[in-house]
Motif scaffolding. Structure first.
Motif, PDB file in Angstrom:
ATOM      1  N   LEU A 157       0.847  -1.186   0.000  1.00 23.16           N
ATOM      2  CA  LEU A 157       0.000   0.000   0.000  1.00 23.16           C
ATOM      3  C   LEU A 157       0.884   1.238   0.000  1.00 23.16           C
ATOM      4  O   LEU A 157       1.726   1.397   0.886  1.00 23.16           O
ATOM      5  N   GLY A 158       0.711   2.114  -0.989  1.00 29.51           N
ATOM      6  CA  GLY A 158       1.481   3.353  -1.035  1.00 29.51           C
ATOM      7  C   GLY A 158       2.806   3.252  -1.749  1.00 29.51           C
ATOM      8  O   GLY A 158       3.626   4.168  -1.677  1.00 29.51           O
ATOM      9  N   GLN A 159       3.030   2.138  -2.471  1.00 25.10           N
ATOM     10  CA  GLN A 159       4.310   2.004  -3.172  1.00 25.10           C
ATOM     11  C   GLN A 159       4.440   3.016  -4.306  1.00 25.10           C
ATOM     12  O   GLN A 159       5.551   3.392  -4.692  1.00 25.10           O
ATOM     13  N   ASP A 160       3.298   3.501  -4.832  1.00 24.67           N
ATOM     14  CA  ASP A 160       3.356   4.482  -5.917  1.00 24.67           C
ATOM     15  C   ASP A 160       3.904   5.821  -5.419  1.00 24.67           C
ATOM     16  O   ASP A 160       4.634   6.504  -6.126  1.00 24.67           O
ATOM     17  N   LYS A 161       3.578   6.177  -4.167  1.00 25.35           N
ATOM     18  CA  LYS A 161       4.080   7.439  -3.621  1.00 25.35           C
ATOM     19  C   LYS A 161       5.590   7.381  -3.402  1.00 25.35           C
ATOM     20  O   LYS A 161       6.306   8.342  -3.705  1.00 25.35           O
ATOM     21  N   ILE A 162       6.097   6.261  -2.889  1.00 27.60           N
ATOM     22  CA  ILE A 162       7.536   6.110  -2.690  1.00 27.60           C
ATOM     23  C   ILE A 162       8.244   6.150  -4.038  1.00 27.60           C
ATOM     24  O   ILE A 162       9.321   6.750  -4.187  1.00 27.60           O
TER      25      ILE A 162
END
Length: 338
Positions: free
Chosen positions: A229-234
């Motif tokens: 979850l949230g790998q796109d932001k990283i």
């Protein structure tokens, strides 16, 4: 982001590499350096139990005024009819579609497999429950061709509800409005904010419907597969440290909000361990990313803030299964009894 990649997400751990694959469609593209004008474009779509959406997404790609040189759909271990729908669509489509199926390893692993299988110098991403308007690829690729120093180009999007009714625009987000930008007067704008990394860290989200130059995607090793979850932001935060982002000011697609979005509030408690892991990975690679002392301090501050928010949320929901993690955070002095 967006399409749920499993019902019960694992705790962050080391990922495996085994892949079960099936291919439909052939690729006869040579992977060699080309000028920006004739650079090949690969479009990658990760999908998990996306049977209700995937044909709609593929149809929006088929309607592009500039077709991608290849479309790569990665089925992340779906248990519904996603595979059958992709194969059926591919059989009657003029698009060059490659379909790969892997065991359920999360959206980051699915996108990475797509990157590995792709040959384009420009890599565009689309989630299985989103659609793009006919000029999306033409515009974002045009942006990269006009502005050689841009490493990525995205666009505004219309946010729609479960019934497809528009509710707002992606780039109307208050956090995005605080980012300094320059209107180039030709339908494009450039992000010029020296604090872009910090503002993204605070919560402003650059849409995942984006086109990137391959060399930069490979330079940051793609997506972190341990972060479900949230790998796109990283991924975006790492890219930001490599150069300039531009965007098309008009809406060129839609993001549909529904209860299966990974960004849905129902996933808030499950999201924290992955957000925390992502922030720690940024700290661990700070030297390689050339993070400033101020940025490193802000990451640590964000970690502490999120830990406190998470514990309050867990307490309010009486989520007993979160107690081991809360205890670890307390042991590490990242939260206090107060």
């Amino acid at each position: 982001k967006r399409v749920s990649h499993r019902r019960s997400l694992p705790l962050p751990c080391q990922h495996g590499r085994s892949v079960a694959s099936q291919s439909c469609g052939s690729r006869e593209l040579r992977n060699k350096a080309r000028s920006p004008v004739d650079a090949k474009v690969s479009l990658i779509i990760p999908a998990y139990n996306a049977g209700g959406y995937i044909e709609r997404a593929l149809a929006s790609v088929e309607n592009q005024t500039q077709k991608p040189d290849e479309v790569i759909v990665i089925d992340d271990g779906s248990t519904d009819d996603t595979a059958a729908r992709v194969i059926g669509f591919s059989a009657k489509s003029n698009l060059n579609i490659t379909f790969e199926k892997q065991e359920n390893k999360g959206p980051g692993a699915a996108r990475n497999l797509g990157i590995k299988k792709s040959v384009g110098e420009i890599i565009a991403f689309l989630d299985a429950d989103d659609i793009v308007y006919p000029d999306f690829l033409k515009q974002v690729v045009r942006g990269l061709r006009l502005h050689a120093h841009w490493i990525a180009c995205f666009s505004d999007r219309d946010i729609v509800d479960i019934n497809g009714r528009p509710t707002s625009k992606d780039l109307d987000h208050p956090k995005f409005r605080t980012i300094q930008k320059k209107d180039l007067g030709n339908g494009f704008a450039e992000l010029t904010d020296n604090s872009l990394f910090s503002k993204m860290l605070e919560g402003s989200v650059i849409p995942m419907t984006i086109a990137c130059r391959r060399e930069h995607v490979e330079a940051i090793a793609g997506f972190d597969e341990d972060i479900w979850l949230g790998q796109d932001k990283i991924f975006m935060l790492k890219l930001i440290k490599r150069g300039t982002f531009g965007y098309a000011v008009n809406s060129l697609g839609t993001w549909q909000r529904h209860d299966k979005n990974l960004t849905h509030e129902s996933n808030s408690l499950r999201r924290f361990p992955y957000t925390d892991l992502g922030l720690q990975r940024l700290l661990d690679t700070g030297d390689r990313l050339r993070l400033t002392a101020e940025e490193l301090t802000q990451i640590k501050t964000t970690q502490a803030k999120l830990a406190t928010q998470w514990v309050y949320a867990a307490s309010n929901k009486h989520a007993a299964e979160t107690l081991p993690l809360a205890y670890r955070l307390f042991r590490e002095r990242r939260i206090s009894l107060g």
